[in-house]
Design a protein around this motif. Structure first.
Motif, PDB file in Angstrom:
ATOM      1  N   ASP A 249       0.985  -1.095   0.001  1.00 51.19           N
ATOM      2  CA  ASP A 249       0.050  -0.038   0.023  1.00 51.19           C
ATOM      3  C   ASP A 249       0.976   1.345   0.186  1.00 51.19           C
ATOM      4  OD1 ASP A 249      -2.271   1.725   0.234  1.00 51.19           O
ATOM      5  OD2 ASP A 249      -2.373   1.454   2.384  1.00 51.19           O
ATOM      6  N   GLY A 250       0.542   2.245  -0.950  1.00 52.93           N
ATOM      7  CA  GLY A 250       1.366   3.617  -0.737  1.00 52.93           C
ATOM      8  C   GLY A 250       1.087   4.166  -2.233  1.00 52.93           C
ATOM      9  N   GLU A 251       2.007   5.219  -2.445  1.00 50.40           N
ATOM     10  CA  GLU A 251       1.844   5.829  -3.737  1.00 50.40           C
ATOM     11  C   GLU A 251       2.139   4.973  -4.688  1.00 50.40           C
ATOM     12  OE1 GLU A 251       1.325   9.249  -4.576  1.00 50.40           O
ATOM     13  OE2 GLU A 251       0.787   9.598  -2.242  1.00 50.40           O
ATOM     14  N   VAL A 255       4.971   1.580  -4.802  1.00 48.64           N
ATOM     15  CA  VAL A 255       4.383   0.658  -4.903  1.00 48.64           C
ATOM     16  C   VAL A 255       4.893  -0.348  -5.986  1.00 48.64           C
ATOM     17  CG1 VAL A 255       2.220  -1.027  -5.120  1.00 48.64           C
ATOM     18  CG2 VAL A 255       2.392   0.931  -3.791  1.00 48.64           C
ATOM     19  N   LYS A 258       8.712  -1.208  -5.107  1.00 45.76           N
ATOM     20  CA  LYS A 258       8.772  -2.033  -4.056  1.00 45.76           C
ATOM     21  C   LYS A 258       8.701  -3.704  -4.503  1.00 45.76           C
ATOM     22  CE  LYS A 258       9.169  -3.477   0.213  1.00 45.76           C
ATOM     23  NZ  LYS A 258      10.433  -3.372   1.047  1.00 45.76           N
ATOM     24  N   ASN A 349       2.989  -1.237   4.467  1.00 41.50           N
ATOM     25  CA  ASN A 349       2.722   0.105   4.050  1.00 41.50           C
ATOM     26  C   ASN A 349       3.995   0.957   3.791  1.00 41.50           C
ATOM     27  OD1 ASN A 349      -0.196   0.291   4.753  1.00 41.50           O
ATOM     28  ND2 ASN A 349       0.452  -0.774   6.830  1.00 41.50           N
ATOM     29  N   LEU A 350       3.982   1.628   2.675  1.00 46.84           N
ATOM     30  CA  LEU A 350       5.253   2.296   2.329  1.00 46.84           C
ATOM     31  C   LEU A 350       4.764   3.649   2.768  1.00 46.84           C
ATOM     32  CD1 LEU A 350       5.697   0.808  -1.272  1.00 46.84           C
ATOM     33  CD2 LEU A 350       6.564   0.318   0.727  1.00 46.84           C
TER      34      LEU A 350
END
Ligand code: AMP
Ligand code: MG
Length: 350
Positions: A249-251, A255, A258, A349-350
């Motif tokens: 989860d994140g921008e 994402v 990652k 979670n980023l």
């Protein structure tokens, strides 16, 4: 048992096939059928033996109650001890449709159907095959999703056959379902109505119709086992693909980066990886398989494709699944509730 298969044309139903299906239900047999949410596995709701067969066919724990499907709002009175005024208001606004209401049960409703509870869950589905089957059966139909317990819910008849071929009397194939995630469940047995399972109909929509506060069961938001959900079924690890699944989860850019790093690492360890992405991001990944769940701004399509994609991951025999997160504005809560379960709440979670 040989499972009979009928392809039913929704616009022009073959009534002798529908009659045969209804007679099977009345005789205590099981028939899988389409609804607008997912495919259901139907049996006579008023006969404990039929409920037992449903649990057996699915391998479902017998404390996990079944939803009773009705074809007419007035049938609420056949199963509810008393019908709260809220139930009529909600039925008026959302039935037939993807809303299940929990009310106190009548004695006539067997405990085998309600998993031993004194309450009963009721829904009037919006699908002409489902409604016709209920009418033809002459009874009411208890129906959980027509999958093996623990597998993703079926959104096509082929998914039902994958799981239940040879274990049930009949499958009615009405094509792919429209919504793709299970109904919203609202509990009306306490002073404040409570959503026990998020779905297509949101708490805000319910609260607007009832003109009062609607709360969400804290047990379904908790990421751990400390708060028990009120709907017994919500405590099980549902919808799980065979592979280990992790949500990132994140921008968007972060994402992608990652997931590609994680995929590279997994490849070094010789693991086969699938990524669940969107139409826009699907070309950005270097995994073995990249599956598009739909366009991010079309949340209905995301809901519709989710279970099918989880099943595809099983077929592809991947060992690891990385998924983007889909907290879309309206039904994102319902989508993420299912995806988080599939991922056993593993989130980066980023
Ligand atoms: P399924 O039909 O497979 O989507 O599962 C039905 C869901 O409804 C499960 O999560 C059950 O726990 C829930 N349910 C059914 N009856 C009740 C009830 N009387 N009270 C609370 N939850 C219920
Ligand atoms: Mg289910």
């Amino acid at each position: 048992m040989k499972t009979k298969y009928y392809k039913i044309d929704v616009e022009n139903m073959n009534m002798s096939q529908m009659k045969e299906a209804g007679e099977l239900i009345a005789a205590g047999e099981l028939v899988a059928f389409p609804t607008e949410t997912v495919y259901g596995l139907g049996g006579d709701a008023l006969h404990p033996e039929a409920a037992k067969k449903i649990y057996e066919a699915k391998g479902r724990p017998s404390d996990n109650p079944l939803i009773i499907h009705i074809a007419d709002v007035s049938d609420l009175e056949r199963v509810a001890k008393e019908v709260p005024p809220e139930a009529y208001k909600l039925a008026d606004a959302f039935w037939p449709g993807p809303l299940t209401m929990v009310v106190w049960k009548k004695d006539e409703v067997p405990y085998a159907t309600t998993g031993g509870l004194n309450t009963v869950a009721v829904r009037m589905p919006k699908h002409s095959i489902a409604l016709e089957l209920i009418r033809q059966s002459g009874t009411l139909i208890a129906a959980p999703s027509a999958n093996t317990s623990g597998r993703p819910s079926p959104t096509e008849a082929s998914h039902v056959l994958e799981d239940l071929d040879g274990r049930i009397a009949m499958v009615l194939d009405g094509g792919a379902v429209g919504i793709g995630i299970e109904s919203t469940i609202i509990d009306l047995t306490e002073a404040t109505p409570m959503v026990l399972r998020p779905g297509y109909i949101t708490p805000q929509m319910l609260s607007d119709v009832l003109e009062k506060e609607v709360i969400i069961d804290p047990g379904i938001i908790a990421a751990d086992d400390t708060t028990k959900p009120k709907a017994p079924g919500m405590k099980y690890k549902h919808y799980a693909p065979k592979a280990d699944m992790i949500i990132v989860d994140g921008e968007e850019c972060a994402v992608i980066e990652k997931i590609n790093t994680l995929t590279e690492e997994a490849h070094k360890n010789g693991k086969k990886v699938a990524v669940i992405a969107t139409e826009k991001t699907k070309t950005a990944y270097a995994a073995d398989v990249v599956l598009s769940i739909g366009a991010r701004d079309d949340e209905d399509s995301i809901a519709k494709h989710m279970y099918k994609i989880l099943r595809e991951c099983d077929e592809l025999d991947v060992e690891l699944i990385y998924s983007e997160s889909y907290k879309t504005p309206r039904i994102g809560q319902a989508i993420m509730n299912r995806l988080l379960k599939a991922a056993a709440h593993q989130v980066i979670n980023l």
